[in-house]
Design an enzyme around this catalytic site. Structure first.
Site, PDB file in Angstrom:
ATOM      1  N   ASN A  13     -30.220  43.994  -3.718  1.00 16.82           N
ATOM      2  CA  ASN A  13     -29.132  44.982  -3.826  1.00 16.82           C
ATOM      3  C   ASN A  13     -28.221  44.745  -5.030  1.00 16.82           C
ATOM      4  O   ASN A  13     -27.702  45.691  -5.607  1.00 16.82           O
ATOM      5  CB  ASN A  13     -28.343  45.089  -2.512  1.00 16.82           C
ATOM      6  CG  ASN A  13     -27.702  43.799  -2.100  1.00 16.82           C
ATOM      7  OD1 ASN A  13     -28.086  42.726  -2.563  1.00 16.82           O
ATOM      8  ND2 ASN A  13     -26.726  43.870  -1.229  1.00 16.82           N
TER       9      ASN A  13
ATOM     10  N   LYS B  58     -36.229  32.486  -7.013  1.00 17.05           N
ATOM     11  CA  LYS B  58     -37.183  33.476  -6.520  1.00 17.05           C
ATOM     12  C   LYS B  58     -36.412  34.746  -6.185  1.00 17.05           C
ATOM     13  O   LYS B  58     -35.662  34.796  -5.216  1.00 17.05           O
ATOM     14  CB  LYS B  58     -37.910  32.980  -5.262  1.00 17.05           C
ATOM     15  CG  LYS B  58     -39.093  33.875  -4.955  1.00 17.05           C
ATOM     16  CD  LYS B  58     -39.369  34.038  -3.476  1.00 17.05           C
ATOM     17  CE  LYS B  58     -38.428  34.963  -2.772  1.00 17.05           C
ATOM     18  NZ  LYS B  58     -38.515  36.394  -3.138  1.00 17.05           N
TER      19      LYS B  58
ATOM     20  N   ALA C 265     -35.917  38.925  -5.180  1.00 17.66           N
ATOM     21  CA  ALA C 265     -36.527  39.802  -4.171  1.00 17.66           C
ATOM     22  C   ALA C 265     -37.742  40.501  -4.769  1.00 17.66           C
ATOM     23  O   ALA C 265     -37.771  40.812  -5.967  1.00 17.66           O
ATOM     24  CB  ALA C 265     -35.507  40.825  -3.717  1.00 17.66           C
TER      25      ALA C 265
ATOM     26  N   SER D   7     -30.748  38.333   4.400  1.00 14.45           N
ATOM     27  CA  SER D   7     -30.464  38.630   5.807  1.00 14.45           C
ATOM     28  C   SER D   7     -30.163  37.351   6.601  1.00 14.45           C
ATOM     29  O   SER D   7     -30.613  36.262   6.248  1.00 14.45           O
ATOM     30  CB  SER D   7     -31.668  39.336   6.423  1.00 14.45           C
ATOM     31  OG  SER D   7     -32.792  38.486   6.354  1.00 14.45           O
TER      32      SER D   7
ATOM     33  N   CYS E 237     -23.368  43.825   1.383  1.00 16.89           N
ATOM     34  CA  CYS E 237     -23.031  43.075   2.593  1.00 16.89           C
ATOM     35  C   CYS E 237     -21.548  43.171   2.921  1.00 16.89           C
ATOM     36  O   CYS E 237     -21.153  42.888   4.044  1.00 16.89           O
ATOM     37  CB  CYS E 237     -23.489  41.626   2.469  1.00 16.89           C
ATOM     38  SG  CYS E 237     -23.058  40.932   0.903  1.00 16.89           S
TER      39      CYS E 237
ATOM     40  N   GLU F 209     -26.100  45.881  11.337  1.00 11.42           N
ATOM     41  CA  GLU F 209     -25.674  46.129   9.961  1.00 11.42           C
ATOM     42  C   GLU F 209     -26.289  47.450   9.477  1.00 11.42           C
ATOM     43  O   GLU F 209     -27.479  47.687   9.675  1.00 11.42           O
ATOM     44  CB  GLU F 209     -26.145  44.984   9.063  1.00 11.42           C
ATOM     45  CG  GLU F 209     -25.555  45.050   7.686  1.00 11.42           C
ATOM     46  CD  GLU F 209     -25.861  43.833   6.815  1.00 11.42           C
ATOM     47  OE1 GLU F 209     -25.070  43.546   5.924  1.00 11.42           O
ATOM     48  OE2 GLU F 209     -26.902  43.178   7.034  1.00 11.42           O
TER      49      GLU F 209
HETATM   50  P1  ADP Z   1     -33.124  42.070   2.911  1.00 12.55           P
HETATM   51  O1  ADP Z   1     -33.152  42.549   4.311  1.00 12.55           O
HETATM   52  O2  ADP Z   1     -31.850  42.232   2.197  1.00 12.55           O
HETATM   53  O3  ADP Z   1     -34.327  42.429   2.083  1.00 12.55           O
HETATM   54  P2  ADP Z   1     -34.228  39.439   3.180  1.00 12.55           P
HETATM   55  O4  ADP Z   1     -33.544  38.305   3.835  1.00 12.55           O
HETATM   56  O5  ADP Z   1     -35.495  39.934   3.773  1.00 12.55           O
HETATM   57  O6  ADP Z   1     -33.096  40.526   3.068  1.00 12.55           O
HETATM   58  O7  ADP Z   1     -34.511  39.117   1.650  1.00 12.55           O
HETATM   59  C1  ADP Z   1     -33.651  38.356   0.833  1.00 12.55           C
HETATM   60  C2  ADP Z   1     -34.489  37.417  -0.005  1.00 12.55           C
HETATM   61  O8  ADP Z   1     -35.166  36.528   0.873  1.00 12.55           O
HETATM   62  C3  ADP Z   1     -35.571  38.105  -0.835  1.00 12.55           C
HETATM   63  O9  ADP Z   1     -35.717  37.409  -2.065  1.00 12.55           O
HETATM   64  C4  ADP Z   1     -36.805  37.912   0.013  1.00 12.55           C
HETATM   65  O10 ADP Z   1     -38.003  37.913  -0.742  1.00 12.55           O
HETATM   66  C5  ADP Z   1     -36.540  36.523   0.573  1.00 12.55           C
HETATM   67  N1  ADP Z   1     -37.297  36.205   1.792  1.00 12.55           N
HETATM   68  C6  ADP Z   1     -37.604  37.012   2.832  1.00 12.55           C
HETATM   69  N2  ADP Z   1     -38.330  36.344   3.755  1.00 12.55           N
HETATM   70  C7  ADP Z   1     -38.479  35.069   3.286  1.00 12.55           C
HETATM   71  C8  ADP Z   1     -39.129  33.878   3.758  1.00 12.55           C
HETATM   72  N3  ADP Z   1     -39.756  33.854   4.918  1.00 12.55           N
HETATM   73  N4  ADP Z   1     -39.057  32.776   2.986  1.00 12.55           N
HETATM   74  C9  ADP Z   1     -38.408  32.785   1.803  1.00 12.55           C
HETATM   75  N5  ADP Z   1     -37.776  33.853   1.309  1.00 12.55           N
HETATM   76  C10 ADP Z   1     -37.800  34.994   2.028  1.00 12.55           C
END
Ligand code: ADP
Length: 475
Positions: free
Chosen positions: A145, A168, A170, A223, A278, A379
């Protein structure tokens, strides 16, 4: 990917695509990395640590100043990449690039203020001092975001402190991350100091980061669910963690508030980034005496919003990031309407004039919202303002605190004493008082409860990347 100062492919040669959320078009491709690629990046960061951490703070600051100035020089290009890949209107994208650059400058300066202390001893022949040193290799996982500023908000303090980092981003916004690393590369950061891993499936990358004893610190924005999972894995090796997670911000309009100012504020903060923030207000408590003037002003302003591609300068509301987000928001709106909410504006997906190519949602206002509705607890990452009418100001803080989240809260009142008392009683990390933008590089950002651990930005921001060492001298 950017590992050890070189742009490289993943070991499998696989790539994945990035899409424009306004049009569905493919806008680029990046390497799809594996756990083994991640380990290479961690190794590079580890090799670079001794050299980087032994530079003086002034030398590290010079690199960060250079990154800052390159980011400002490339502001327009970076903003365009962001609008194309993430969807926010160009003006908002420019603001984010400036905010992102601010962290580089701020922490270049904070690097020079990593002070220790002298501490009196009970023994006449002893002296104590403390020194603060970098925690080591940092793993940073960032969201889509705010795809540029969330990288610099983590990388700048980490590098300033003397840490090296593996980022890393998104999977929805890898091109924004690549653009930031092009700047790090141009600024001449020594190889291995900052590394970038792009991956479509975050799980193996996250597992490699958390499984590596070399990584001493996790900094994560995303999240609550994923933050909790990563924190559990980080806990086994006792890695330091900073987590900036979800929110469910209350927005309290007191009986004595200025309804026009409060409505103007809500429009600005609620629909910012299409509600995908957020700190976005998720429950708007309006005193019954304020309902008419407040909602009237709100409706008038919301109906003027143009929705569409962020590249159109008249557009204020861009697309949602993807279909999943759209389905979640629409389900929350339907659930609220089924349970008795009143639709004041919006409430549907927009598809005319080519908008069907992305997921555009009409800016929405719901009134008569109550605690039985999903939107009251979950949320909402979208352009929906749920309004709850209240009568009793004595219980308003209790109601606002009735959430597992604790990131941001907003209060509108003209009574200074009330503002203070409410701010003190709210269990949230960031409070806006008659103010919709209580965030700045200079102010600590972070939440309580399920909204996270630690603070970013400000003088607190660099602390998260430092260990305190206590030295006792016998003299
Ligand atoms: P959103 O709902 O905002 O997409 P996420 O928590 O899914 O939030 O994503 C936030 C970040 O966490 C992103 O970079 C996503 O790739 C990463 N992410 C999601 N799942 C995992 C995981 N199991 N391990 C490591 N990183 C993760």
């Amino acid at each position: 990917m950017y590992i050890d100062g070189c742009w490289v492919e993943s070991e499998t040669g696989d790539r994945f695509k990035s899409y424009n959320p306004a049009s569905g078009e493919i806008i680029g491709e990046v390497p799809d990395s594996t756990a083994s690629d991640t380990n290479k990046a961690i190794q590079a960061a580890s090799n670079a640590f001794a050299g980087w951490s032994s530079l003086t703070a002034y030398q590290r600051a010079e690199f960060l100043y250079e990154c800052h100035s390159l980011m400002i020089d490339n502001l327009e290009t970076l903003a365009e990449v962001m609008t194309e890949e993430q969807g926010k209107p160009l003006r908002a994208a420019r603001n984010e690039v400036r905010y992102g650059a601010d962290f580089l400058q701020w922490f270049a300066e904070e690097a020079k203020r990593v002070y220790g202390r002298t501490i009196p001893s009970a023994r006449t022949d002893q002296r104590f001092i403390t020194i603060r040193q970098p925690v080591g290799i940092v793993a940073a996982i960032t969201p889509w975001n705010y795809p540029i500023s969330m990288i610099t908000r983590k990388a700048a303090p980490a590098l300033a402190a003397g840490c090296t980092i593996v980022v890393k981003p998104a999977e929805a916004t890898p091109l924004c991350a690549k653009a930031v690393f092009e700047i790090f590369d141009k600024a001449g950061l020594p190889p291995g100091v900052a590394n970038l891993i792009t991956a479509q499936d975050p799980e193996p990358v996250g597992a490699a980061m958390m499984g590596s004893p070399e990584v001493k610190k996790l900094t994560f924005t995303g999240s609550t669910e994923v933050g909790r999972l990563l924190a559990r894995e980080a806990g086994f090796q006792l890695k330091r963690i900073s987590l900036e997670l979800g929110g469910h911000a209350p927005y309290i309009v007191c009986r004595d508030a200025d309804p026009v100012h409060a409505a103007k504020g809500l429009v600005l903060v609620k629909f910012l980034n299409t509600g995908q923030a957020c700190i976005s207000p998720n429950r708007v408590y309006v005193h019954e005496d304020m309902m008419e003037p407040f909602v009237g002003e709100l409706k008038k302003r919301v109906e003027q919003f143009k929705v569409g591609s962020g590249l159109d300068s008249a557009v204020k509301i861009g697309p949602l990031v993807n279909r999943e987000e759209y389905l979640k928001i629409d389900a929350q709106v339907r659930d609220a309407l089924d349970k008795g909410a009143t639709l004041v504006a919006g409430g549907t997906r927009l598809t005319d004039n080519n908008l069907h190519k992305g997921y555009f949602y009409a800016p929405t206002i719901l009134s008569d919202v109550n605690a039985s509705m999903k939107i009251y607890r979950e949320e909402t990452f979208g352009p929906v303002a749920p309004i709850i009418t209240y009568r009793d100001e004595d219980t308003i803080v209790e109601n606002a605190n009735d959430t597992n989240y604790g990131l941001a809260a907003y209060v509108y009142t003209r009574d200074l004493s009330k503002a203070f008392t409410i701010a003190e009683r709210l269990n949230f990390g960031i409070i806006g008082i008659n103010d919709i933008n209580p965030t700045s590089v200079a102010a600590p950002f972070g939440g309580m409860k399920d909204s996270g651990i630690g603070r970013e930005g400000a003088t607190e921001g660099i602390e998260e990347y430092l260990e305190v060492k206590s030295c006792g001298f016998s003299i």
